[in-house]
Design a protein around this motif. Structure first.
Motif, PDB file in Angstrom:
ATOM      1  N   ASP A 153       0.824  -1.216   0.000  1.00 51.62           N
ATOM      2  CA  ASP A 153       0.000   0.000   0.000  1.00 51.62           C
ATOM      3  C   ASP A 153       0.857   1.266   0.000  1.00 51.62           C
ATOM      4  O   ASP A 153       0.657   2.190   0.790  1.00 51.62           O
ATOM      5  N   LYS A 154       1.863   1.278  -0.861  1.00 59.35           N
ATOM      6  CA  LYS A 154       2.792   2.412  -1.035  1.00 59.35           C
ATOM      7  C   LYS A 154       3.626   2.701   0.208  1.00 59.35           C
ATOM      8  O   LYS A 154       4.173   3.776   0.361  1.00 59.35           O
ATOM      9  N   LYS A 155       3.741   1.723   1.103  1.00 60.72           N
ATOM     10  CA  LYS A 155       4.568   1.861   2.302  1.00 60.72           C
ATOM     11  C   LYS A 155       5.675   0.809   2.240  1.00 60.72           C
ATOM     12  O   LYS A 155       5.421  -0.352   1.939  1.00 60.72           O
ATOM     13  N   THR A 156       6.894   1.241   2.529  1.00 65.62           N
ATOM     14  CA  THR A 156       8.053   0.362   2.423  1.00 65.62           C
ATOM     15  C   THR A 156       8.382  -0.272   3.769  1.00 65.62           C
ATOM     16  O   THR A 156       8.447   0.405   4.791  1.00 65.62           O
ATOM     17  N   LEU A 157       8.583  -1.580   3.754  1.00 66.60           N
ATOM     18  CA  LEU A 157       8.936  -2.358   4.939  1.00 66.60           C
ATOM     19  C   LEU A 157      10.270  -3.059   4.717  1.00 66.60           C
ATOM     20  O   LEU A 157      10.656  -3.318   3.579  1.00 66.60           O
ATOM     21  N   LEU A 158      10.935  -3.396   5.807  1.00 61.98           N
ATOM     22  CA  LEU A 158      12.099  -4.275   5.753  1.00 61.98           C
ATOM     23  C   LEU A 158      11.732  -5.565   6.456  1.00 61.98           C
ATOM     24  O   LEU A 158      11.176  -5.551   7.559  1.00 61.98           O
ATOM     25  N   ARG A 159      12.028  -6.669   5.799  1.00 64.83           N
ATOM     26  CA  ARG A 159      11.810  -7.988   6.393  1.00 64.83           C
ATOM     27  C   ARG A 159      13.179  -8.587   6.688  1.00 64.83           C
ATOM     28  O   ARG A 159      14.013  -8.711   5.802  1.00 64.83           O
ATOM     29  N   ILE A 160      13.399  -8.919   7.948  1.00 70.15           N
ATOM     30  CA  ILE A 160      14.659  -9.545   8.361  1.00 70.15           C
ATOM     31  C   ILE A 160      14.329 -10.985   8.705  1.00 70.15           C
ATOM     32  O   ILE A 160      13.615 -11.258   9.668  1.00 70.15           O
ATOM     33  N   ARG A 161      14.823 -11.883   7.894  1.00 71.35           N
ATOM     34  CA  ARG A 161      14.547 -13.306   8.099  1.00 71.35           C
ATOM     35  C   ARG A 161      15.781 -13.951   8.717  1.00 71.35           C
ATOM     36  O   ARG A 161      16.874 -13.869   8.163  1.00 71.35           O
ATOM     37  N   ILE A 162      15.578 -14.564   9.873  1.00 69.78           N
ATOM     38  CA  ILE A 162      16.654 -15.218  10.615  1.00 69.78           C
ATOM     39  C   ILE A 162      16.403 -16.720  10.578  1.00 69.78           C
ATOM     40  O   ILE A 162      15.308 -17.179  10.880  1.00 69.78           O
ATOM     41  N   PHE A 163      17.434 -17.452  10.218  1.00 70.25           N
ATOM     42  CA  PHE A 163      17.318 -18.907  10.151  1.00 70.25           C
ATOM     43  C   PHE A 163      17.850 -19.525  11.452  1.00 70.25           C
ATOM     44  O   PHE A 163      18.680 -18.938  12.135  1.00 70.25           O
ATOM     45  N   LYS A 164      17.361 -20.689  11.780  1.00 70.27           N
ATOM     46  CA  LYS A 164      17.887 -21.427  12.933  1.00 70.27           C
ATOM     47  C   LYS A 164      19.382 -21.629  12.698  1.00 70.27           C
ATOM     48  O   LYS A 164      19.797 -22.076  11.638  1.00 70.27           O
ATOM     49  N   GLY A 165      20.169 -21.268  13.673  1.00 68.43           N
ATOM     50  CA  GLY A 165      21.619 -21.350  13.522  1.00 68.43           C
ATOM     51  C   GLY A 165      22.159 -22.756  13.639  1.00 68.43           C
ATOM     52  O   GLY A 165      21.599 -23.599  14.345  1.00 68.43           O
ATOM     53  N   ASN A 166      23.276 -23.000  12.954  1.00 62.43           N
ATOM     54  CA  ASN A 166      23.937 -24.307  13.001  1.00 62.43           C
ATOM     55  C   ASN A 166      25.037 -24.364  14.046  1.00 62.43           C
ATOM     56  O   ASN A 166      25.626 -25.416  14.256  1.00 62.43           O
ATOM     57  N   ASN A 167      25.337 -23.210  14.675  1.00 57.82           N
ATOM     58  CA  ASN A 167      26.473 -23.143  15.574  1.00 57.82           C
ATOM     59  C   ASN A 167      26.116 -22.470  16.904  1.00 57.82           C
ATOM     60  O   ASN A 167      26.782 -21.541  17.315  1.00 57.82           O
ATOM     61  N   PRO A 168      25.034 -22.913  17.566  1.00 55.97           N
ATOM     62  CA  PRO A 168      24.660 -22.266  18.823  1.00 55.97           C
ATOM     63  C   PRO A 168      25.670 -22.578  19.934  1.00 55.97           C
ATOM     64  O   PRO A 168      26.434 -23.526  19.791  1.00 55.97           O
ATOM     65  N   PRO A 169      25.689 -21.832  20.987  1.00 59.85           N
ATOM     66  CA  PRO A 169      24.824 -20.705  21.290  1.00 59.85           C
ATOM     67  C   PRO A 169      25.301 -19.417  20.601  1.00 59.85           C
ATOM     68  O   PRO A 169      26.489 -19.174  20.470  1.00 59.85           O
ATOM     69  N   TYR A 170      24.326 -18.613  20.189  1.00 55.96           N
ATOM     70  CA  TYR A 170      24.593 -17.280  19.643  1.00 55.96           C
ATOM     71  C   TYR A 170      24.433 -16.301  20.793  1.00 55.96           C
ATOM     72  O   TYR A 170      23.587 -16.500  21.666  1.00 55.96           O
ATOM     73  N   PHE A 171      25.251 -15.253  20.810  1.00 55.33           N
ATOM     74  CA  PHE A 171      25.249 -14.335  21.952  1.00 55.33           C
ATOM     75  C   PHE A 171      25.731 -12.946  21.534  1.00 55.33           C
ATOM     76  O   PHE A 171      26.286 -12.779  20.448  1.00 55.33           O
ATOM     77  N   LEU A 172      25.501 -11.970  22.423  1.00 58.46           N
ATOM     78  CA  LEU A 172      26.002 -10.617  22.207  1.00 58.46           C
ATOM     79  C   LEU A 172      27.508 -10.627  22.440  1.00 58.46           C
ATOM     80  O   LEU A 172      27.977 -11.073  23.493  1.00 58.46           O
ATOM     81  N   LYS A 173      28.268 -10.142  21.462  1.00 58.66           N
ATOM     82  CA  LYS A 173      29.727 -10.129  21.588  1.00 58.66           C
ATOM     83  C   LYS A 173      30.171  -9.407  22.852  1.00 58.66           C
ATOM     84  O   LYS A 173      31.062  -9.871  23.560  1.00 58.66           O
ATOM     85  N   SER A 174      29.551  -8.281  23.145  1.00 58.22           N
ATOM     86  CA  SER A 174      29.974  -7.448  24.272  1.00 58.22           C
ATOM     87  C   SER A 174      29.684  -8.084  25.628  1.00 58.22           C
ATOM     88  O   SER A 174      30.308  -7.730  26.621  1.00 58.22           O
TER      89      SER A 174
END
Length: 186
Positions: free
Chosen positions: A90-111
């Motif tokens: 409807d003339k509005k722009t969206l961003l779709r961020i698709r995240i896949f299940k990771g193969n190397n968990p655990p994923y974490f915040l670097k900091s």
């Protein structure tokens, strides 16, 4: 399912809506939680309450896509490679961020590191993972089950092999020997 139907869905384990790019670590937490679980989608340009497609500035969509990608790359470890696409509704722009299940968990915040920065998805919220959940994600990454882990805290005198021997023989009808113990990785 089209975007208009998706927007009618409640936020949950695999779906998140944001009016704009979240500041700080908020986006990274959601991306990490999705990667540590079943994956998911984040839609930017959708107001949550009341649920409404508000869109993003179409003149800055490439810049927003690059900023989103950089935030994820800079804040998450191991590397998470999202699929980021723009769409017009409807003339509005969206961003779709698709995240896949990771193969190397655990994923974490670097900091924050693995202990203080691993997140999981619980319903529609991101929760800091407990030490037990982090350990489970590590086992999953190494393709090990909890019952095949070596327990170094036990001494030989604390292990009751006779009880196990009786249990094994009752269940299988076989005598427990070194060959079977080896096959069972015991």
């Amino acid at each position: 399912m089209g975007i208009k139907e998706i927007v009618k869905q409640p936020e949950g384990r695999r779906l998140e809506f944001k009016k704009h790019i979240p500041a700080g670590f908020n986006l990274a937490r959601t991306v990490i939680a999705f990667s540590n679980d079943a994956g998911g989608e984040i839609f930017l340009g959708v107001k949550d309450e009341p649920r409404e497609i508000v869109g993003l500035n179409p003149d800055k969509i490439i810049l927003l896509e690059e900023r989103t990608s950089s935030m994820i790359f800079d804040q998450c470890s191991p590397v998470i490679l999202p699929e980021i696409t723009s769409m017009t509704v409807d003339k509005k722009t969206l961003l779709r961020i698709r995240i896949f299940k990771g193969n190397n968990p655990p994923y974490f915040l670097k900091s924050k590191g693995k202990k203080g920065g691993t997140y999981i998805r619980v319903g529609s919220s991101n929760r800091l993972a407990s030490a037990e959940i982090v350990a489970g994600l590590e086992r999953q990454s190494a393709n090990r089950s909890f019952d095949s882990e070596i327990i170094f805290e036990k001494t030989l005198s604390e292990i009751d092999i006779e009880a196990f021997k009786l249990f094994f023989e009752e269940r299988t009808g076989e005598k427990l020997n070194l060959k079977i113990l080896s096959k069972l990785r015991l």
